[in-house]
Write an enzyme that holds these catalytic residues in place. Structure first.
Site, PDB file in Angstrom:
ATOM      1  N   HIS A 124       0.859  -1.183   0.000  1.00  0.00           N
ATOM      2  CA  HIS A 124       0.000   0.000   0.000  1.00  0.00           C
ATOM      3  C   HIS A 124       0.895   1.232   0.000  1.00  0.00           C
ATOM      4  O   HIS A 124       2.014   1.205   0.498  1.00  0.00           O
ATOM      5  CB  HIS A 124      -0.875  -0.043   1.261  1.00  0.00           C
ATOM      6  CG  HIS A 124      -1.951   0.981   1.327  1.00  0.00           C
ATOM      7  ND1 HIS A 124      -1.714   2.296   1.686  1.00  0.00           N
ATOM      8  CD2 HIS A 124      -3.293   0.891   1.115  1.00  0.00           C
ATOM      9  CE1 HIS A 124      -2.847   2.962   1.693  1.00  0.00           C
ATOM     10  NE2 HIS A 124      -3.824   2.138   1.337  1.00  0.00           N
ATOM     11  N   ASP A 201       2.842  -4.466   8.137  1.00  0.00           N
ATOM     12  CA  ASP A 201       1.588  -3.743   7.942  1.00  0.00           C
ATOM     13  C   ASP A 201       0.471  -4.768   8.087  1.00  0.00           C
ATOM     14  O   ASP A 201       0.231  -5.583   7.202  1.00  0.00           O
ATOM     15  CB  ASP A 201       1.587  -3.101   6.552  1.00  0.00           C
ATOM     16  CG  ASP A 201       0.245  -2.472   6.185  1.00  0.00           C
ATOM     17  OD1 ASP A 201      -0.725  -2.612   6.954  1.00  0.00           O
ATOM     18  OD2 ASP A 201       0.164  -1.865   5.103  1.00  0.00           O
ATOM     19  N   GLN A 204      -4.759  -5.318   6.920  1.00  0.00           N
ATOM     20  CA  GLN A 204      -5.715  -6.228   6.285  1.00  0.00           C
ATOM     21  C   GLN A 204      -5.675  -7.629   6.892  1.00  0.00           C
ATOM     22  O   GLN A 204      -6.303  -8.548   6.370  1.00  0.00           O
ATOM     23  CB  GLN A 204      -5.427  -6.313   4.778  1.00  0.00           C
ATOM     24  CG  GLN A 204      -5.542  -4.994   4.049  1.00  0.00           C
ATOM     25  CD  GLN A 204      -6.963  -4.484   3.943  1.00  0.00           C
ATOM     26  OE1 GLN A 204      -7.919  -5.249   4.057  1.00  0.00           O
ATOM     27  NE2 GLN A 204      -7.126  -3.193   3.721  1.00  0.00           N
ATOM     28  N   LYS A 227     -10.743  -0.968  10.511  1.00  0.00           N
ATOM     29  CA  LYS A 227     -10.795  -2.169   9.669  1.00  0.00           C
ATOM     30  C   LYS A 227     -11.094  -3.417  10.501  1.00  0.00           C
ATOM     31  O   LYS A 227     -11.178  -4.522   9.968  1.00  0.00           O
ATOM     32  CB  LYS A 227      -9.497  -2.328   8.897  1.00  0.00           C
ATOM     33  CG  LYS A 227      -9.309  -1.179   7.909  1.00  0.00           C
ATOM     34  CD  LYS A 227      -8.144  -1.381   6.975  1.00  0.00           C
ATOM     35  CE  LYS A 227      -7.787  -0.087   6.281  1.00  0.00           C
ATOM     36  NZ  LYS A 227      -8.046  -0.062   4.868  1.00  0.00           N
ATOM     37  N   CYS A 365      -4.716   2.357  -3.808  1.00  0.00           N
ATOM     38  CA  CYS A 365      -3.475   2.870  -3.204  1.00  0.00           C
ATOM     39  C   CYS A 365      -2.314   1.906  -3.394  1.00  0.00           C
ATOM     40  O   CYS A 365      -1.457   1.752  -2.507  1.00  0.00           O
ATOM     41  CB  CYS A 365      -3.665   3.205  -1.723  1.00  0.00           C
ATOM     42  SG  CYS A 365      -4.769   4.594  -1.447  1.00  0.00           S
TER      43      CYS A 365
END
Length: 407
Positions: A124, A201, A204, A227, A365
């Protein structure tokens, strides 16, 4: 899998009763943000009607209540990801803020001219741009692990990149565009064999997978509240104590200080050293309610259900002749990206919206990733714990209709 009460779960999310253009809402944009259960919505109201006050600074009753509730969330988050210490959990504005904090504080301390930072081709923008900025400022070099046509990391290339010049590996756990589930434990071990710390990261991943930062042995882990069925404007940076202790503060102001003199300031202890100013108190407290909600259902149950739904959706969509999948890794989570009949993703998205189906269209993104596949963007359907096979059937029907209209 054992019984998963999808009807009860859906009843907890009031927005799912919405109609769009006369059709029941089919919300498949969970990779962008998830909807909120009533318990989280109630927690927001309860905060403002019962304990609204600033935290960490007051001796009065409301301030103590707000502070206690805020710190309870930190403990819940620490337990949720199995941090070794509660103070290794820094509350931030979100994943982007968390990554920028590390880029600034770790980067300024440990990255010098000629050093290297490793990321991957599927990152991202939030896990690309902060490292580009750091490399430009410090005279370092950004290196990118390539991916294959299925959207999987080239692990051989990654291993070959690891050397004494590399000062950090920063990589996504689950690709927001491809759904690829990366082998974080292996990635981390290989880096650690060279003495290189790893940032993950997890934006997700946190809502789909059980995350154990100690088992993974990652040095930093970043994720966002919105999220994982919580509020916007709050997120988490987990960092190993040994790194957080060595890093300078990110911002100056209240709460991050122990003592201020015009001649010199002494910084606060962890985690407050990295939490300058009044935080997003309401969101921080209510993120704890989101953690509670996830735990009542169970991440293992959620993961089993979502995996089954992802397989069902992939099979159903693959029976459409005009469809092309982008991202077909063997290990995937939560996301299906596709193109229809050579049509622009935006046009497909507009047709789906007319039928009440919310998907994301565009480059998500991840513009360098789109260039890797030679496409302008994709249609992305991203699933959550409250989606159903019936909704997938509606998606498939709508995609077929879009394909026929965009011939």
């Amino acid at each position: 899998m054992t019984h998963y009460d999808i009807h009860s779960i859906r009843a907890d999310f009031p927005i799912l009763k919405t109609k769009v253009n006369g059709y029941p809402l089919v919300y498949l944009d969970n990779g962008a943000t998830t909807q909120k259960p009533q318990s989280v919505i109630n927690a927001i109201t309860d905060y403002y009607t019962q304990i609204n006050s600033n935290v960490h600074r007051g001796v009065h009753h409301l301030s103590q209540l707000a502070t206690d509730a805020y710190e309870v969330t930190r403990r819940k988050l620490s337990e949720f990801i199995n941090a070794a210490q509660d103070y290794e959990v820094i509350l931030t504005n979100g994943t982007t803020h968390s990554i920028n904090l590390v880029a600034h504080c770790y980067g300024k301390q440990f990255v010098k001219e000629g050093d290297e930072i490793i990321i991957s081709a599927m990152e991202h923008h939030s896990n690309i741009v902060p490292w580009q900025m750091l490399c430009e400022e410090q005279g370092a070099k950004l290196r990118v692990v390539p991916i294959n046509d299925e959207g999987e990391l080239d692990m051989g290339a990654y291993q070959a990149m690891l050397n004494e010049r590399v000062k950090l590996v920063s990589i996504t756990y689950v690709s927001n565009t491809l759904g690829t589930l990366n082998p974080i434990k292996e990635i981390t071990k290989l880096a650690h064999d060279h003495g290189i710390p790893v940032l993950v990261d997890g934006a997700q991943a946190i809502q789909h997978l059980h995350v154990d930062v100690q088992a993974l042995d990652v040095d930093f882990f970043a994720f966002s509240g919105h999220k994982m069925y919580g509020p916007t404007g709050v997120g988490v940076l987990y960092g190993k104590e040994k790194w957080l202790d060595q890093m300078p503060p990110y911002q100056g102001g209240g709460d991050m200080i122990k003592e201020v003199r015009f001649e010199k300031t002494i910084y606060n202890e962890l985690p407050f050293k990295f939490e300058a100013g009044t935080p997003n108190i309401e969101a921080g407290i209510c993120l704890g309610a989101a953690v509670d909600y996830i735990k009542t259902i169970g991440l293992s149950q959620i993961a089993l259900y979502e995996t089954e739904l992802l397989k069902y959706a992939t099979k159903a969509l693959s029976e459409i002749d005009q469809i092309r999948f982008i991202g077909t890794a063997k290990e995937k989570s939560s996301v299906i990206s596709f193109l229809v009949n050579g049509a622009h993703p935006y046009d497909v998205g507009v047709i789906l919206d007319k039928l009440g189906i919310a998907v994301r269209t565009g480059h998500h993104c991840t513009q360098p990733l789109m260039e890797r596949f030679g496409i302008p963007g994709t249609v992305r359907a991203s699933i959550a714990m409250y989606n159903t096979k019936e909704e997938i059937d509606l998606l498939v029907s709508a995609v077929k209709r879009a394909a026929s209209m965009l011939l």
